[in-house]
Design an enzyme around this catalytic site. Structure first.
Site, short mmCIF file in Angstrom:
data_model
loop_
_atom_site.label_atom_id
_atom_site.label_comp_id
_atom_site.label_asym_id
_atom_site.label_seq_id
_atom_site.Cartn_x
_atom_site.Cartn_y
_atom_site.Cartn_z
N ASP A 218 0.86 -1.18 0.00
CA ASP A 218 0.00 0.00 0.00
C ASP A 218 0.90 1.23 0.00
O ASP A 218 2.14 1.10 -0.08
CB ASP A 218 -0.95 0.01 1.20
CG ASP A 218 -2.28 0.71 0.90
OD1 ASP A 218 -2.24 1.81 0.31
OD2 ASP A 218 -3.34 0.18 1.27
N GLY A 244 4.32 1.57 -2.01
CA GLY A 244 4.37 1.97 -3.41
C GLY A 244 3.02 2.45 -3.91
O GLY A 244 2.06 2.55 -3.14
N ASP A 245 2.95 2.71 -5.20
CA ASP A 245 1.73 3.19 -5.85
C ASP A 245 1.21 2.11 -6.77
O ASP A 245 1.82 1.81 -7.81
CB ASP A 245 2.05 4.46 -6.65
CG ASP A 245 0.87 4.98 -7.45
OD1 ASP A 245 -0.26 4.47 -7.25
OD2 ASP A 245 1.08 5.89 -8.27
N PHE A 246 0.09 1.49 -6.41
CA PHE A 246 -0.36 0.35 -7.20
C PHE A 246 -0.91 0.74 -8.57
O PHE A 246 -1.13 -0.13 -9.41
CB PHE A 246 -1.36 -0.53 -6.43
CG PHE A 246 -2.58 0.16 -5.88
CD1 PHE A 246 -3.43 0.91 -6.67
CD2 PHE A 246 -2.90 0.02 -4.53
CE1 PHE A 246 -4.56 1.52 -6.16
CE2 PHE A 246 -4.03 0.61 -3.99
CZ PHE A 246 -4.87 1.36 -4.81
N HIS A 264 -13.56 -0.81 -5.98
CA HIS A 264 -14.73 0.09 -5.94
C HIS A 264 -14.33 1.55 -5.76
O HIS A 264 -15.16 2.44 -5.97
CB HIS A 264 -15.73 -0.36 -4.88
CG HIS A 264 -15.31 -0.09 -3.46
ND1 HIS A 264 -16.20 -0.08 -2.42
CD2 HIS A 264 -14.10 0.17 -2.90
CE1 HIS A 264 -15.57 0.17 -1.29
NE2 HIS A 264 -14.30 0.33 -1.55
#
Length: 354
Positions: A218, A244-246, A264
């Site tokens: 995350d 990190g940045d998914f 969502h």
């Protein structure tokens, strides 16, 4: 005097108006004033009332000292909470905590305190107050209300980000924790929990399946506060934590990629980008699991899905999706919907490589 909310088979005429009070008006009154109920629950959570109480009858002045509140005002809050079954007033000004109210304790395994605090925070309440604007425009209003998009706001306001993360940890754990036992992880070896927050769900899954290893992934500022069990406790040897940045990438090499209440939050294009990263990173025989509250395909009662969907509309351009809608996103990401496993609280949408 009869309480306005008490039902009567005979319409009651007000001396100030010839119009009788009828069941529709009473029902609307109850619906309209649910915001008062939510505010009371949120205030109790914010003050930490449940943490200062037990099943031992305690005078309100003692509880007030423990939480740093005005005695008279706290008494008024607690007597309202008694009508919600959060506390019981055993005698005038003396209260005990109920089983329901215990779920507002910080140390409860079923704690919803963080979620109650977040939903009643200024950032959240001011945003939902603009739902009508979101319906008019068809898109999120968070940026219009706060000046920046939701995720940018969180980075600039760490106190709100902390409340949000605590709230999402609470609600996600309660909605998705059942899958730790109700979904079969026997064929999984390395589970990557993408957007897994502080790792409460991953902790439950690893505890239930001793053969599994896990990766919690995350934003760095989120995983910096990961569950101690994953970093220094009994599960640390079977789990690593990565920030990190998914939307840019996800850790490689997993055979199972879990996105629990993640998709969502995002529109279709961003969802496809994230799912494509998972498809690229996973073992060729691996699978992607979406733990989601599904929207029914036909008209049917589904209060959690429908009202959660309104929250997505207001905040982030996401939505609660139907099974066919998710199948379409998976197809456009190089994946194929394999099956849907109903669990208590959510459905696990299982996808494999197309």
């Amino acid at each position: 005097m009869k309480d306005f909310t008490e039902r009567s088979s005979t319409p009651v005429s007000s001396p100030l108006s010839p119009t009788p009070v009828n069941d529709s008006a009473l029902r609307l009154f109850e619906l309209i004033t649910t915001s008062w109920v939510s505010a009371a629950v949120g205030a109790a959570a914010e003050l930490g009332v449940a943490d200062a109480m037990s099943d031992t009858p305690t005078p309100v002045d003692q509880i007030a000292k423990r939480v740093g509140a005005d005695t008279d005002a706290l008494g008024r809050l607690l007597r309202a909470c008694a009508d919600l079954d959060l506390v019981a007033e055993t005698s005038t000004g003396v209260f005990t905590l109920t089983e329901l109210g215990a779920a507002l304790r910080t140390d409860s395994p079923h704690s919803m305190r963080g979620y109650a605090r977040w939903l009643n925070s200024p950032a959240e309440r001011s945003t939902m107050g603009h739902l009508a604007d979101a319906v008019r425009t068809g898109g999120p209003v968070f940026e219009a209300v706060h000046g920046v998009p939701a995720w940018t706001y969180m980075r600039a306001h760490p106190e709100s980000a902390t409340l949000f993360d605590q709230g999402m940890t609470d609600i996600s754990a309660q909605l998705t924790s059942s899958m730790a036992h109700e979904y079969d992880f026997a064929d999984s070896r390395l589970l990557v929990d993408v957007g897994g927050g502080r790792g409460r769900l991953l902790s439950l899954i690893l505890q239930a399946h001793p053969h599994l290893h896990g990766v919690l992934y995350d934003r760095p500022e989120v995983v910096d506060d990961a569950e101690p069990a994953l970093t220094t406790g009994a599960l640390a040897e079977r789990c690593r934590v990565e920030g990190g940045d998914f939307l840019s990438s996800v850790p490689t090499g997993g055979d199972t990629y879990l996105l629990a209440s993640v998709i969502h939050n995002w529109n279709d294009d961003d969802s496809i980008r994230l799912l494509t990263h998972c498809r690229t990173a996973m073992d060729p025989r691996g699978r992607v699991l979406l733990a989601e509250v599904l929207m029914p395909e036909e008209p049917a009662p589904a209060r959690t899905a429908k009202f959660m969907d309104l929250s997505m509309l207001v905040h982030c351009d996401g939505e609660q999706r139907t099974r066919p809608h998710l199948a379409e996103l998976l197809d456009r990401s190089g994946l194929r919907l394999n099956r849907v496993v109903p669990c208590s609280g959510v459905s696990v949408v299982e996808a494999v490589a197309a």
